[in-house]
Design a protein around this motif. Structure first.
Motif, PDB file in Angstrom:
ATOM      1  N   VAL A  88     -10.829 -16.275  -6.326  1.00 50.83           N
ATOM      2  CA  VAL A  88      -9.990 -15.205  -5.797  1.00 50.83           C
ATOM      3  C   VAL A  88      -9.875 -14.123  -6.858  1.00 50.83           C
ATOM      4  O   VAL A  88      -9.528 -14.406  -8.012  1.00 50.83           O
ATOM      5  CB  VAL A  88      -8.592 -15.719  -5.406  1.00 50.83           C
ATOM      6  CG1 VAL A  88      -7.744 -14.581  -4.844  1.00 50.83           C
ATOM      7  CG2 VAL A  88      -8.702 -16.849  -4.388  1.00 50.83           C
ATOM      8  N   THR A  89     -10.173 -12.884  -6.478  1.00 51.86           N
ATOM      9  CA  THR A  89     -10.089 -11.742  -7.380  1.00 51.86           C
ATOM     10  C   THR A  89      -9.178 -10.703  -6.754  1.00 51.86           C
ATOM     11  O   THR A  89      -9.345 -10.356  -5.582  1.00 51.86           O
ATOM     12  CB  THR A  89     -11.483 -11.130  -7.620  1.00 51.86           C
ATOM     13  OG1 THR A  89     -12.373 -12.145  -8.099  1.00 51.86           O
ATOM     14  CG2 THR A  89     -11.407 -10.015  -8.653  1.00 51.86           C
ATOM     15  N   ALA A  90      -8.205 -10.218  -7.513  1.00 52.36           N
ATOM     16  CA  ALA A  90      -7.261  -9.225  -7.002  1.00 52.36           C
ATOM     17  C   ALA A  90      -7.332  -7.972  -7.862  1.00 52.36           C
ATOM     18  O   ALA A  90      -7.436  -8.054  -9.092  1.00 52.36           O
ATOM     19  CB  ALA A  90      -5.848  -9.785  -7.002  1.00 52.36           C
ATOM     20  N   VAL A  91      -7.273  -6.819  -7.208  1.00 53.89           N
ATOM     21  CA  VAL A  91      -7.266  -5.538  -7.927  1.00 53.89           C
ATOM     22  C   VAL A  91      -6.329  -4.579  -7.210  1.00 53.89           C
ATOM     23  O   VAL A  91      -6.055  -4.735  -6.014  1.00 53.89           O
ATOM     24  CB  VAL A  91      -8.673  -4.903  -8.022  1.00 53.89           C
ATOM     25  CG1 VAL A  91      -9.665  -5.844  -8.705  1.00 53.89           C
ATOM     26  CG2 VAL A  91      -9.194  -4.481  -6.657  1.00 53.89           C
ATOM     27  N   ARG A  92      -5.838  -3.606  -7.946  1.00 54.52           N
ATOM     28  CA  ARG A  92      -5.221  -2.418  -7.331  1.00 54.52           C
ATOM     29  C   ARG A  92      -6.171  -1.273  -7.632  1.00 54.52           C
ATOM     30  O   ARG A  92      -6.340  -0.860  -8.780  1.00 54.52           O
ATOM     31  CB  ARG A  92      -3.826  -2.146  -7.875  1.00 54.52           C
ATOM     32  CG  ARG A  92      -3.227  -0.820  -7.329  1.00 54.52           C
ATOM     33  CD  ARG A  92      -1.732  -0.728  -7.558  1.00 54.52           C
ATOM     34  NE  ARG A  92      -1.012  -1.565  -6.590  1.00 54.52           N
ATOM     35  CZ  ARG A  92       0.313  -1.799  -6.661  1.00 54.52           C
ATOM     36  NH1 ARG A  92       1.031  -1.276  -7.662  1.00 54.52           N
ATOM     37  NH2 ARG A  92       0.896  -2.553  -5.738  1.00 54.52           N
ATOM     38  N   ALA A  93      -6.829  -0.780  -6.590  1.00 55.10           N
ATOM     39  CA  ALA A  93      -7.854   0.241  -6.728  1.00 55.10           C
ATOM     40  C   ALA A  93      -7.273   1.622  -6.455  1.00 55.10           C
ATOM     41  O   ALA A  93      -6.257   1.773  -5.760  1.00 55.10           O
ATOM     42  CB  ALA A  93      -9.000  -0.039  -5.758  1.00 55.10           C
ATOM     43  N   ILE A  94      -7.931   2.615  -7.014  1.00 52.80           N
ATOM     44  CA  ILE A  94      -7.576   3.997  -6.712  1.00 52.80           C
ATOM     45  C   ILE A  94      -8.165   4.364  -5.360  1.00 52.80           C
ATOM     46  O   ILE A  94      -9.360   4.160  -5.110  1.00 52.80           O
ATOM     47  CB  ILE A  94      -8.088   4.944  -7.805  1.00 52.80           C
ATOM     48  CG1 ILE A  94      -7.388   4.632  -9.139  1.00 52.80           C
ATOM     49  CG2 ILE A  94      -7.861   6.405  -7.409  1.00 52.80           C
ATOM     50  CD1 ILE A  94      -7.876   5.457 -10.296  1.00 52.80           C
ATOM     51  N   ARG A  95      -7.340   4.881  -4.477  1.00 53.66           N
ATOM     52  CA  ARG A  95      -7.789   5.222  -3.126  1.00 53.66           C
ATOM     53  C   ARG A  95      -8.403   6.618  -3.135  1.00 53.66           C
ATOM     54  O   ARG A  95      -7.711   7.636  -3.053  1.00 53.66           O
ATOM     55  CB  ARG A  95      -6.622   5.148  -2.140  1.00 53.66           C
ATOM     56  CG  ARG A  95      -7.029   5.361  -0.693  1.00 53.66           C
ATOM     57  CD  ARG A  95      -5.848   5.162   0.238  1.00 53.66           C
ATOM     58  NE  ARG A  95      -6.232   5.332   1.626  1.00 53.66           N
ATOM     59  CZ  ARG A  95      -5.395   5.173   2.653  1.00 53.66           C
ATOM     60  NH1 ARG A  95      -4.128   4.834   2.427  1.00 53.66           N
ATOM     61  NH2 ARG A  95      -5.833   5.332   3.894  1.00 53.66           N
TER      62      ARG A  95
END
Length: 210
Positions: A88-95
């Motif tokens: 499981v990999t989680a990120v907060r990406a720039i939209r």
């Protein structure tokens, strides 16, 4: 491990756990296996669904090769990418414009790959308007990018109406409470950006419930 249908509320169907990709002919590991997620991880997956994430099932709908959960903010997207065998990999990406949930270009936060700590970290990620929210961006980890040959076909499962927006409301309430505590402690100056954000968030969440 639970099947993707079980994780997203669909009825489970028994399918093979190994298939061949159409482009390469090489075996592709699938998410459906005879094993189950541990109970505590299963509970975290249910919390992700209850938070109002949108799900992308890549490959066969009942037995996908990759599952991506996405929550869209105004300027960011929270992504949880599940790949076999249980990573499981989680990120907060720039939209950015024409944002691709399978290939985010820049992220401000990333965590992985063991299921339990990664899901906990994603669920506990603060609101994007938090004063301590990271501003610097960097390239996403490799497992946050889904290769093109694994993306198709893609089934999109939107959250149920009662779930949609749950994450925003929950994190807005937490942000408002934390900023109020910081203001009382003198950690946020009057008139500051964070304080103005607290007023906006407080107004948004007044009378709302999750």
């Amino acid at each position: 491990m639970r099947s993707a249908r079980e994780m997203t509320g669909e009825p489970a169907v028994p399918l093979q756990s190994v298939d061949a990709t159409p482009n390469t002919g090489q075996p592709t590991r699938r998410l459906t296996t005879k094993y189950q997620w541990p109970g505590h991880v299963d509970a975290l997956l249910r919390r992700v669904a209850d938070d109002g994430f949108l799900f992308y099932l890549c490959g066969d709908r009942g037995d996908p090769a990759v599952l991506v959960a996405a929550y869209y903010w105004d300027r960011h997207v929270d992504l949880i990418t599940i790949t076999p065998p249980g990573r499981v990999t989680a990120v907060r990406a720039i939209r950015e414009a024409s944002f691709d949930p399978f290939a985010p270009r820049k992220v401000v936060w990333a965590y992985g790959n063991d299921p339990e700590p990664t899901l906990l970290a994603a669920l506990n990620l603060p609101h994007p308007d938090h004063p301590d929210h990271p501003a610097s961006s960097f390239e996403p980890p490799r497992l946050a990018v889904v290769p093109a040959h694994l993306q198709r076909p893609t089934t999109v499962k939107a959250p149920e109406p009662w779930r949609a927006g749950n994450r925003a409301r929950r994190l807005e309430q937490a942000l408002a409470q934390e900023l109020a505590t910081m203001r009382e402690a003198g950690l946020v100056p009057d008139g500051g950006t964070a304080l103005r954000a607290a007023v906006v968030v407080t107004n948004r969440t007044a009378g709302s419930s999750v």
